[in-house]
Write an enzyme that holds these catalytic residues in place. Sequence first.
Site, PDB file in Angstrom:
ATOM      1  N   ASP A   1       0.854  -1.195   0.000  1.00 35.12           N
ATOM      2  CA  ASP A   1       0.000   0.000   0.000  1.00 35.12           C
ATOM      3  C   ASP A   1       0.892   1.248   0.000  1.00 35.12           C
ATOM      4  O   ASP A   1       0.913   2.018   0.960  1.00 35.12           O
ATOM      5  CB  ASP A   1      -0.929  -0.024   1.214  1.00 35.12           C
ATOM      6  CG  ASP A   1      -1.981   1.078   1.160  1.00 35.12           C
ATOM      7  OD1 ASP A   1      -2.191   1.655   0.076  1.00 35.12           O
ATOM      8  OD2 ASP A   1      -2.583   1.349   2.215  1.00 35.12           O
TER       9      ASP A   1
ATOM     10  N   LYS B   1       0.736   3.834  -2.031  1.00 38.83           N
ATOM     11  CA  LYS B   1       0.018   5.075  -2.410  1.00 38.83           C
ATOM     12  C   LYS B   1       0.962   6.011  -3.174  1.00 38.83           C
ATOM     13  O   LYS B   1       1.144   7.180  -2.831  1.00 38.83           O
ATOM     14  CB  LYS B   1      -0.545   5.786  -1.186  1.00 38.83           C
ATOM     15  CG  LYS B   1      -1.532   4.967  -0.372  1.00 38.83           C
ATOM     16  CD  LYS B   1      -2.164   5.791   0.722  1.00 38.83           C
ATOM     17  CE  LYS B   1      -3.025   4.968   1.657  1.00 38.83           C
ATOM     18  NZ  LYS B   1      -2.262   4.130   2.591  1.00 38.83           N
ATOM     19  N   LEU B   2       1.539   5.505  -4.226  1.00 38.37           N
ATOM     20  CA  LEU B   2       2.508   6.302  -4.998  1.00 38.37           C
ATOM     21  C   LEU B   2       1.825   7.524  -5.595  1.00 38.37           C
ATOM     22  O   LEU B   2       0.703   7.441  -6.125  1.00 38.37           O
ATOM     23  CB  LEU B   2       3.130   5.439  -6.100  1.00 38.37           C
ATOM     24  CG  LEU B   2       3.977   4.269  -5.603  1.00 38.37           C
ATOM     25  CD1 LEU B   2       4.365   3.350  -6.764  1.00 38.37           C
ATOM     26  CD2 LEU B   2       5.220   4.751  -4.868  1.00 38.37           C
TER      27      LEU B   2
ATOM     28  N   ASP C   1       3.379  10.834  -7.693  1.00 34.61           N
ATOM     29  CA  ASP C   1       4.516  11.615  -8.184  1.00 34.61           C
ATOM     30  C   ASP C   1       4.354  11.742  -9.700  1.00 34.61           C
ATOM     31  O   ASP C   1       3.351  11.288 -10.257  1.00 34.61           O
ATOM     32  CB  ASP C   1       5.833  10.911  -7.803  1.00 34.61           C
ATOM     33  CG  ASP C   1       6.976  11.900  -7.572  1.00 34.61           C
ATOM     34  OD1 ASP C   1       7.109  12.836  -8.397  1.00 34.61           O
ATOM     35  OD2 ASP C   1       7.732  11.731  -6.603  1.00 34.61           O
ATOM     36  N   ILE C   2       5.333  12.310 -10.363  1.00 36.89           N
ATOM     37  CA  ILE C   2       5.234  12.418 -11.815  1.00 36.89           C
ATOM     38  C   ILE C   2       5.369  11.018 -12.435  1.00 36.89           C
ATOM     39  O   ILE C   2       5.906  10.090 -11.802  1.00 36.89           O
ATOM     40  CB  ILE C   2       6.295  13.386 -12.378  1.00 36.89           C
ATOM     41  CG1 ILE C   2       7.697  12.869 -12.100  1.00 36.89           C
ATOM     42  CG2 ILE C   2       6.100  14.793 -11.810  1.00 36.89           C
ATOM     43  CD1 ILE C   2       8.788  13.683 -12.832  1.00 36.89           C
TER      44      ILE C   2
ATOM     45  N   ARG D   1     -15.047  -1.138  10.053  1.00 31.01           N
ATOM     46  CA  ARG D   1     -15.185  -1.208  11.505  1.00 31.01           C
ATOM     47  C   ARG D   1     -16.313  -2.167  11.872  1.00 31.01           C
ATOM     48  O   ARG D   1     -17.475  -1.922  11.519  1.00 31.01           O
ATOM     49  CB  ARG D   1     -15.493   0.184  12.087  1.00 31.01           C
ATOM     50  CG  ARG D   1     -14.343   1.184  11.961  1.00 31.01           C
ATOM     51  CD  ARG D   1     -13.171   0.762  12.825  1.00 31.01           C
ATOM     52  NE  ARG D   1     -12.048   1.687  12.782  1.00 31.01           N
ATOM     53  CZ  ARG D   1     -10.980   1.550  11.982  1.00 31.01           C
ATOM     54  NH1 ARG D   1     -10.894   0.519  11.155  1.00 31.01           N
ATOM     55  NH2 ARG D   1     -10.002   2.409  12.044  1.00 31.01           N
TER      56      ARG D   1
ATOM     57  N   GLY E   1      -7.396  -2.965   9.902  1.00 40.92           N
ATOM     58  CA  GLY E   1      -6.176  -2.751  10.672  1.00 40.92           C
ATOM     59  C   GLY E   1      -6.403  -2.790  12.169  1.00 40.92           C
ATOM     60  O   GLY E   1      -6.444  -3.865  12.790  1.00 40.92           O
ATOM     61  N   ARG E   2      -6.610  -1.628  12.757  1.00 37.92           N
ATOM     62  CA  ARG E   2      -6.677  -1.514  14.224  1.00 37.92           C
ATOM     63  C   ARG E   2      -7.719  -2.368  14.925  1.00 37.92           C
ATOM     64  O   ARG E   2      -7.444  -2.819  16.049  1.00 37.92           O
ATOM     65  CB  ARG E   2      -6.831  -0.035  14.605  1.00 37.92           C
ATOM     66  CG  ARG E   2      -5.529   0.746  14.413  1.00 37.92           C
ATOM     67  CD  ARG E   2      -5.745   2.245  14.378  1.00 37.92           C
ATOM     68  NE  ARG E   2      -6.359   2.653  13.120  1.00 37.92           N
ATOM     69  CZ  ARG E   2      -6.627   3.915  12.801  1.00 37.92           C
ATOM     70  NH1 ARG E   2      -6.339   4.896  13.662  1.00 37.92           N
ATOM     71  NH2 ARG E   2      -7.167   4.197  11.639  1.00 37.92           N
TER      72      ARG E   2
HETATM   73  O1  LIG Z   1      -8.428   5.380   1.790  1.00 38.41           O
HETATM   74  C1  LIG Z   1      -7.645   4.668   2.459  1.00 38.41           C
HETATM   75  C2  LIG Z   1      -6.539   4.057   1.912  1.00 38.41           C
HETATM   76  C3  LIG Z   1      -5.752   3.268   2.699  1.00 38.41           C
HETATM   77  N1  LIG Z   1      -6.019   3.086   4.011  1.00 38.41           N
HETATM   78  C4  LIG Z   1      -5.116   2.213   4.792  1.00 38.41           C
HETATM   79  O2  LIG Z   1      -5.859   1.120   5.336  1.00 38.41           O
HETATM   80  C5  LIG Z   1      -5.445   0.843   6.647  1.00 38.41           C
HETATM   81  C6  LIG Z   1      -6.653   1.010   7.554  1.00 38.41           C
HETATM   82  O3  LIG Z   1      -6.289   0.809   8.899  1.00 38.41           O
HETATM   83  P1  LIG Z   1      -7.359   0.883  10.078  1.00 38.41           P
HETATM   84  O4  LIG Z   1      -6.516   0.690  11.304  1.00 38.41           O
HETATM   85  O5  LIG Z   1      -8.329  -0.260   9.862  1.00 38.41           O
HETATM   86  O6  LIG Z   1      -8.033   2.205  10.033  1.00 38.41           O
HETATM   87  C7  LIG Z   1      -4.295   1.800   6.984  1.00 38.41           C
HETATM   88  O7  LIG Z   1      -3.073   1.127   6.756  1.00 38.41           O
HETATM   89  C8  LIG Z   1      -4.464   2.915   5.974  1.00 38.41           C
HETATM   90  O8  LIG Z   1      -3.219   3.480   5.588  1.00 38.41           O
HETATM   91  C9  LIG Z   1      -7.104   3.699   4.564  1.00 38.41           C
HETATM   92  O9  LIG Z   1      -7.399   3.564   5.776  1.00 38.41           O
HETATM   93  N2  LIG Z   1      -7.900   4.465   3.768  1.00 38.41           N
END
Ligand SMILES: O=c1ccn([C@@H]2O[C@H](COP(=O)(O)O)[C@@H](O)[C@H]2O)c(=O)[nH]1
Length: 177
Positions: free
Chosen positions: A12, A14-15, A17-18, A128, A157-158
């Site tokens: 992930d 998220k590049l 740049d040009i 969530r 993630g969290r």
């Molecule tokens: O629009 C976006 C793009 C990427 N993310 C990434 O997803 C996870 C989400 O983590 P949580 O802890 O579930 O919130 C995180 O690595 C972000 O960089 C995003 O949330 N939204």
Amino acid sequence: MIGQLGLPIFLDLKLYDIPNTVAGAMQAIHVLEPSIVTVHASGGRAMMEDAKAAASENTKVVGVTMLTSMDDQDLTRTGIDGSAHDHVMRLTDLSREAGLDGIVCSGQEVKSVHDRWKDGFFVVPGLRPAGSAVGDQKRVVTPRQARDDGASALVIGRPISRAADPAQAAREIEATL
Ligand SMILES: O=c1ccn([C@@H]2O[C@H](COP(=O)(O)O)[C@@H](O)[C@H]2O)c(=O)[nH]1
């Protein structure tokens, strides 16, 4: 290490740049053989075309449309009029025209995105489970909702990494799917 375990790698990055710089970054990560790499769709069509052209054959390149931590008001503050929904649809169409494999969007848009791009690959973060802390995310839905609405990959993630027992938290989420 993830590659050695035989698991697919989601980079992930998220590049943003040009085109020449993004293409160079895509070439530099060939060695990792990632399954999925992200670039910012707002980087424009030429950048996305060059990113895809420089990616390995087996790498899906997906465009981040609008971060899930932003809502309509945040978008306006960046100087872009209109709703998050409309902005995501616009960048979805641009990503598709550029030849990307799919996009990243919130679960609030994934149904509409899926309706206009049947064979796209849709990564959905901002998930969530019911009752869990939203934190900095603003456009959230449950993992089940995102799956039902057409998400190809769920990013959680969290709710797992910050749980007292992450393995149990993951199992509980899986049971809702
Ligand atoms: O629009 C976006 C793009 C990427 N993310 C990434 O997803 C996870 C989400 O983590 P949580 O802890 O579930 O919130 C995180 O690595 C972000 O960089 C995003 O949330 N939204």
